[in-house]
Design a protein around this motif. Structure first.
Motif, PDB file in Angstrom:
ATOM      1  N   UNK A  63       0.840  -1.204   0.000  1.00 57.21           N
ATOM      2  CA  UNK A  63       0.000   0.000   0.000  1.00 57.21           C
ATOM      3  C   UNK A  63       0.875   1.254   0.000  1.00 57.21           C
ATOM      4  N   UNK A  64       1.896   1.291   0.833  1.00 56.30           N
ATOM      5  CA  UNK A  64       2.750   2.483   0.881  1.00 56.30           C
ATOM      6  C   UNK A  64       3.513   2.655  -0.432  1.00 56.30           C
ATOM      7  N   UNK A  69       3.860   5.920  -5.463  1.00 53.25           N
ATOM      8  CA  UNK A  69       4.086   5.959  -6.908  1.00 53.25           C
ATOM      9  C   UNK A  69       2.837   6.296  -7.702  1.00 53.25           C
ATOM     10  N   UNK A  70       1.813   6.796  -7.041  1.00 51.46           N
ATOM     11  CA  UNK A  70       0.580   7.210  -7.718  1.00 51.46           C
ATOM     12  C   UNK A  70       0.374   8.705  -7.499  1.00 51.46           C
ATOM     13  N   UNK A  71      -0.382   9.289  -8.402  1.00 50.09           N
ATOM     14  CA  UNK A  71      -0.739  10.689  -8.229  1.00 50.09           C
ATOM     15  C   UNK A  71      -1.706  10.816  -7.051  1.00 50.09           C
ATOM     16  N   UNK A 115      -2.343  -1.329  -5.247  1.00 50.66           N
ATOM     17  CA  UNK A 115      -3.427  -0.812  -4.418  1.00 50.66           C
ATOM     18  C   UNK A 115      -4.440  -1.898  -4.074  1.00 50.66           C
ATOM     19  N   UNK A 116      -4.761  -2.772  -5.009  1.00 50.31           N
ATOM     20  CA  UNK A 116      -5.768  -3.808  -4.771  1.00 50.31           C
ATOM     21  C   UNK A 116      -5.232  -4.999  -3.977  1.00 50.31           C
ATOM     22  N   UNK A 117      -3.982  -5.339  -4.189  1.00 53.09           N
ATOM     23  CA  UNK A 117      -3.422  -6.509  -3.511  1.00 53.09           C
ATOM     24  C   UNK A 117      -3.435  -6.386  -1.987  1.00 53.09           C
ATOM     25  N   UNK A 118      -3.137  -5.213  -1.414  1.00 55.11           N
ATOM     26  CA  UNK A 118      -3.259  -5.120   0.049  1.00 55.11           C
ATOM     27  C   UNK A 118      -4.679  -5.369   0.562  1.00 55.11           C
ATOM     28  N   UNK A 119      -5.673  -4.916  -0.175  1.00 53.76           N
ATOM     29  CA  UNK A 119      -7.060  -5.164   0.225  1.00 53.76           C
ATOM     30  C   UNK A 119      -7.365  -6.655   0.168  1.00 53.76           C
TER      31      UNK A 119
END
Length: 184
Positions: A63-64, A69-71, A115-119
């Protein structure tokens, strides 16, 4: 008279069909499940704690990385805003994936899955596949992206291997689904 005793003795143990039977064995022991049922592999409280700790650690790291690395997200309701890669990541992806795919699309995929893998990990859903993916990404990271970052890749790869081999543990959707299918 002796033959009757021998026959009765043999029949007492023959009904068990290879199971450990003794003088107190019940005739139904060969086909009834043991009572209480034996503990399933990986069902101890330690397995629950370790599985949850591994998933939490990997989810926090992923997640971090994805958020770095995202806007920044401007509109929380727009789903694509969560996955827009930073221009620096797009430039790096153009080097990492030269000739394989479009750099913008690959950077989008990296942020999307980061982003999805941590969820998915926190929920404990498809954890063995996620662990295998983390292991493969750690190998790719060490070989193609940052060979000097092998220590982080070793830790992430080891945790991914743990999840791929052992699963998420008792505190997960995977565990509950497996229990339901075995009982149903």
């Amino acid at each position: 008279m002796r033959d009757q005793r021998t026959t009765r003795f043999v029949s007492l143990y023959a009904d068990a069909a290879g199971e450990a039977a003794g003088p107190g064995a019940h005739p139904m022991d060969s086909w009834c499940p043991p009572c209480p049922p034996p503990r399933r592999h990986g069902s101890t409280p330690i397995d629950a704690i370790v599985g949850l700790a591994v998933r939490l650690g990997l989810a926090a790291a992923l997640w971090s990385w994805a958020r770095a690395n995202a806007l920044p997200v401007r509109d929380w309701g727009e789903w694509q805003g969560w996955f827009q890669p930073d221009p620096g990541l797009v430039a790096a992806a153009s080097v990492w994936f030269t000739g394989l795919a479009d750099a913008q699309a690959m950077a989008f995929q990296l942020v999307l899955w980061g982003t999805l893998l941590p969820v998915i990990l926190l929920a404990g859903f498809l954890t063995r596949f996620a662990g295998l993916g983390i292991l493969l990404c750690a190998v790719f990271f060490t070989i193609a992206i940052e060979p000097q970052g092998w220590s982080f890749a070793l830790i992430a790869g080891a945790l991914g291997l743990y999840l791929a081999l052992r699963g998420a543990g008792p505190l997960s959707i995977d565990w509950g689904a497996a229990r339901l299918t075995r009982m149903g």
